[in-house]
Motif scaffolding. Structure first.
Motif, PDB file in Angstrom:
ATOM      1  N   ASP A  20      11.617  45.387  17.010  1.00 43.89           N
ATOM      2  CA  ASP A  20      11.551  44.485  16.200  1.00 43.89           C
ATOM      3  C   ASP A  20      10.684  44.769  14.860  1.00 43.89           C
ATOM      4  O   ASP A  20      11.093  43.694  13.785  1.00 43.89           O
ATOM      5  N   VAL A  21      10.270  45.692  14.732  1.00 43.50           N
ATOM      6  CA  VAL A  21       9.628  46.242  13.578  1.00 43.50           C
ATOM      7  C   VAL A  21      11.035  46.497  12.616  1.00 43.50           C
ATOM      8  O   VAL A  21      11.181  46.201  11.508  1.00 43.50           O
ATOM      9  N   LEU A  22      11.812  47.597  13.276  1.00 38.66           N
ATOM     10  CA  LEU A  22      13.001  48.055  12.751  1.00 38.66           C
ATOM     11  C   LEU A  22      13.677  46.857  12.305  1.00 38.66           C
ATOM     12  O   LEU A  22      14.559  46.888  11.124  1.00 38.66           O
ATOM     13  N   ASP A  23      14.096  46.064  13.069  1.00 39.93           N
ATOM     14  CA  ASP A  23      14.976  44.607  12.882  1.00 39.93           C
ATOM     15  C   ASP A  23      14.308  43.684  12.211  1.00 39.93           C
ATOM     16  O   ASP A  23      14.992  42.888  11.856  1.00 39.93           O
ATOM     17  N   ASP A  24      13.177  43.686  11.653  1.00 38.15           N
ATOM     18  CA  ASP A  24      12.419  42.690  10.889  1.00 38.15           C
ATOM     19  C   ASP A  24      12.717  41.193  11.868  1.00 38.15           C
ATOM     20  O   ASP A  24      13.208  40.429  11.134  1.00 38.15           O
ATOM     21  N   ALA A  25      12.619  41.533  13.004  1.00 39.42           N
ATOM     22  CA  ALA A  25      12.998  40.280  13.751  1.00 39.42           C
ATOM     23  C   ALA A  25      11.800  39.293  14.009  1.00 39.42           C
ATOM     24  O   ALA A  25      10.577  39.598  14.145  1.00 39.42           O
ATOM     25  N   PRO A  26      12.175  37.831  13.654  1.00 32.94           N
ATOM     26  CA  PRO A  26      10.981  36.945  13.546  1.00 32.94           C
ATOM     27  C   PRO A  26      10.886  36.343  15.158  1.00 32.94           C
ATOM     28  O   PRO A  26       9.611  36.091  15.271  1.00 32.94           O
ATOM     29  N   LEU A  27      11.623  36.496  15.847  1.00 29.40           N
ATOM     30  CA  LEU A  27      11.290  35.867  17.300  1.00 29.40           C
ATOM     31  C   LEU A  27      11.761  36.742  18.506  1.00 29.40           C
ATOM     32  O   LEU A  27      12.589  37.790  18.175  1.00 29.40           O
ATOM     33  N   ARG A  87       0.540  47.158  13.739  1.00 30.12           N
ATOM     34  CA  ARG A  87       0.054  47.053  15.071  1.00 30.12           C
ATOM     35  C   ARG A  87       0.973  46.916  16.326  1.00 30.12           C
ATOM     36  O   ARG A  87       0.600  47.529  17.368  1.00 30.12           O
ATOM     37  N   ALA A  88       2.217  46.490  15.866  1.00 29.96           N
ATOM     38  CA  ALA A  88       3.306  46.528  16.682  1.00 29.96           C
ATOM     39  C   ALA A  88       3.778  48.164  17.150  1.00 29.96           C
ATOM     40  O   ALA A  88       3.845  48.320  18.297  1.00 29.96           O
ATOM     41  N   ALA A 135       9.195  33.096  21.216  1.00 27.59           N
ATOM     42  CA  ALA A 135       7.962  33.143  20.437  1.00 27.59           C
ATOM     43  C   ALA A 135       7.986  34.143  19.430  1.00 27.59           C
ATOM     44  O   ALA A 135       8.757  35.028  19.305  1.00 27.59           O
ATOM     45  N   PRO A 136       7.161  33.982  18.377  1.00 31.14           N
ATOM     46  CA  PRO A 136       7.269  34.993  17.220  1.00 31.14           C
ATOM     47  C   PRO A 136       7.012  36.358  17.935  1.00 31.14           C
ATOM     48  O   PRO A 136       6.365  36.554  18.831  1.00 31.14           O
ATOM     49  N   SER A 137       7.785  37.305  17.158  1.00 32.74           N
ATOM     50  CA  SER A 137       7.941  38.752  17.634  1.00 32.74           C
ATOM     51  C   SER A 137       6.442  39.242  17.311  1.00 32.74           C
ATOM     52  O   SER A 137       5.484  38.695  16.734  1.00 32.74           O
ATOM     53  N   ALA A 138       6.387  40.534  18.132  1.00 32.82           N
ATOM     54  CA  ALA A 138       5.061  41.285  17.860  1.00 32.82           C
ATOM     55  C   ALA A 138       4.577  41.342  16.488  1.00 32.82           C
ATOM     56  O   ALA A 138       3.452  41.280  16.222  1.00 32.82           O
ATOM     57  N   PRO A 139       5.876  41.753  15.799  1.00 32.50           N
ATOM     58  CA  PRO A 139       5.497  42.380  14.414  1.00 32.50           C
ATOM     59  C   PRO A 139       4.885  41.022  13.586  1.00 32.50           C
ATOM     60  O   PRO A 139       4.255  41.026  12.832  1.00 32.50           O
ATOM     61  N   ALA A 140       5.694  39.789  13.937  1.00 39.23           N
ATOM     62  CA  ALA A 140       5.113  38.612  13.215  1.00 39.23           C
ATOM     63  C   ALA A 140       4.090  37.958  13.723  1.00 39.23           C
ATOM     64  O   ALA A 140       3.199  37.553  12.937  1.00 39.23           O
ATOM     65  N   ALA A 141       3.741  38.265  14.729  1.00 44.95           N
ATOM     66  CA  ALA A 141       2.107  37.820  15.187  1.00 44.95           C
ATOM     67  C   ALA A 141       1.113  38.805  14.845  1.00 44.95           C
ATOM     68  O   ALA A 141       0.198  38.295  14.557  1.00 44.95           O
ATOM     69  N   PHE A 142       1.322  39.943  14.942  1.00 44.55           N
ATOM     70  CA  PHE A 142       0.329  41.254  14.730  1.00 44.55           C
ATOM     71  C   PHE A 142       0.543  42.063  13.282  1.00 44.55           C
ATOM     72  O   PHE A 142      -0.648  42.526  12.976  1.00 44.55           O
TER      73      PHE A 142
END
Ligand code: FPP
Ligand code: MG
Ligand code: MG
Length: 369
Positions: free
Chosen positions: A104-111, A126-127, A115-122
């Protein structure tokens, strides 16, 4: 998944879930929150379910089972799941979740998972660290099983995930000399994919890479996980059950990922719980639907060669995919893998778990998320 199947696996899944959440606690509450974030969200738990089913279908059949039976104190091998096999399911899920945190970091995924993805949430850092922590916990648990051969199979699966992701990342970049966004002089008059020219070779290479990375990033983990499960169940290397498990996992994993690629085009974002609407095209990824669309409509060629980077390319590619038989042909490709998965179970003796494994091929084909 059918209600009957869910019911029969429920006690094992419950044990798995409770143990897994405890296992990923850390000294800092923040790390615990990140590590547990995806585990707490609704998930199909397909890898653990398959591990439990192959265990139930093969425990007691292998040459090394009597020793396992004594060690675990299990009286009746039929339809059992050993404690070590529940631990294996935890190991595999931790690796899978770690890969999602990094993905989800590599893909810049929002969801993710609705729910919000871990990179979006943290945040990205941190992800990534949460994923690293899960890998550490997975390795510790795997080592505690005391079976170096299983450790080795699991480590191979981890390497394949990374390998597959790199193949995909490399394929996202257009080759030098790809047609510019305006189409390039004469590009429409050059159906190069039909005449074996450089562009044709590039598309063939991309297709081969697509199948390879599909195996590496998804099917390999299914295959190695199921192989490790039957090894823990006492299957010796000369037993046929290891091969059955590995082949079933590989074929089913290919079908699973190809359906994922199809759902990226026609899935419902709410049901999927993650971004859809041709998210792969937006990332510059050429998946089965785009390749099949090219066979019917050569306007797809320049779009593929420049990885949908030109203005309006994503919309144009989506329109071409939806106006051809590309999605039907993608489903047929997935079905061919699912059918092989079904057929390779044939040598297993009859059991409810065998029927459930057969049913899983239909579940994978019917999934909407
Ligand atoms: C999801 O694919 C991602 C994977 C199946 C594997 C990702 C692997 C890595 C990031 C390599 C590192 C691995 C570890 C274990 C740290 P997708 O992006 O096509 O699917 P999605 O739509 O669910 O995001
Ligand atoms: Mg990805
Ligand atoms: Mg992704």
């Amino acid at each position: 998944m059918s209600a009957q199947l869910t019911m029969s696996l429920a006690p094992h899944i419950l044990q798995f879930q409770t143990s897994l959440l405890n296992r990923v606690t850390a000294s800092t509450p923040l790390l615990t929150r990140i590590a547990q974030y995806y585990i707490l969200q609704p998930s199909k738990r397909i890898r653990p379910c398959l591990i439990f089913l192959i265990a139930q279908a093969t425990n007691g059949l292998g040459a090394e089972w009597p020793a396992k039976l004594q060690a675990s104190g299990t009286q009746c091998p039929h339809e059992t799941v050993l404690p070590s096999q529940v631990s294996l399911a935890e190991v595999i899920e931790m690796i899978h979740v770690a890969s999602l945190l990094h993905d989800d970091v590599l893909d810049d995924a929002p969801l993710r998972r609705g729910a919000p993805s871990a990179p979006a949430a943290f945040g990205n850092k941190r992800a990534i660290l949460g994923g690293d922590f899960l890998l550490g916990r997975a390795m510790a648990l795997c080592a505690s099983l005391g079976t170096p051969a299983v450790m080795s199979v699991v480590a191979d699966a981890l390497c394949a995930l990374v390998d597959g992701e790199l193949i995909q990342a490399e394929a996202e970049e257009p080759a030098r000399g790809a047609p510019p966004a305006d189409g390039g002089a004469g590009s429409e008059a050059r159906p190069a994919y039909l005449n074996g020219g450089d562009q044709s070779k590039e598309v063939v290479g991309l297709w081969e890479d697509y199948l390879k990375k599909t195996y590496m990033k998804t099917a390999s983990l299914f295959s190695q996980a199921l192989q490790a499960a039957v090894m823990l169940g006492g299957a010796a290397s000369a037993d046929p059950w290891r091969e059955v498990a590995a082949t079933y996992g590989s074929e089913l994993g290919m079908a699973f990922q190809i359906i994922d690629d199809l759902l990226d085009f026609k899935g419902d974002q709410k049901e999927l719980g993650k971004a859809a609407n041709a998210a792969d095209l937006k990332l510059g990824l050429v998946t089965a639907p785009a390749f099949f669309a090219l066979e019917e409509d050569e306007r797809m060629l320049p779009l593929i060669l420049r990885r949908f980077e030109g203005p309006g390319d994503v919309e144009k590619a989506l329109e071409i995919v939806l106006s051809t038989q590309a999605l039907e042909r993608t489903r047929e490709l997935a079905q061919a893998y699912a059918t092989r998965a079904y057929e390779c179970l044939e040598p297993l003796p009859p059991s409810p778990a065998k029927v459930a494994l057969q049913t899983m091929t239909e579940v994978v084909m019917a999934r909407q998320r």
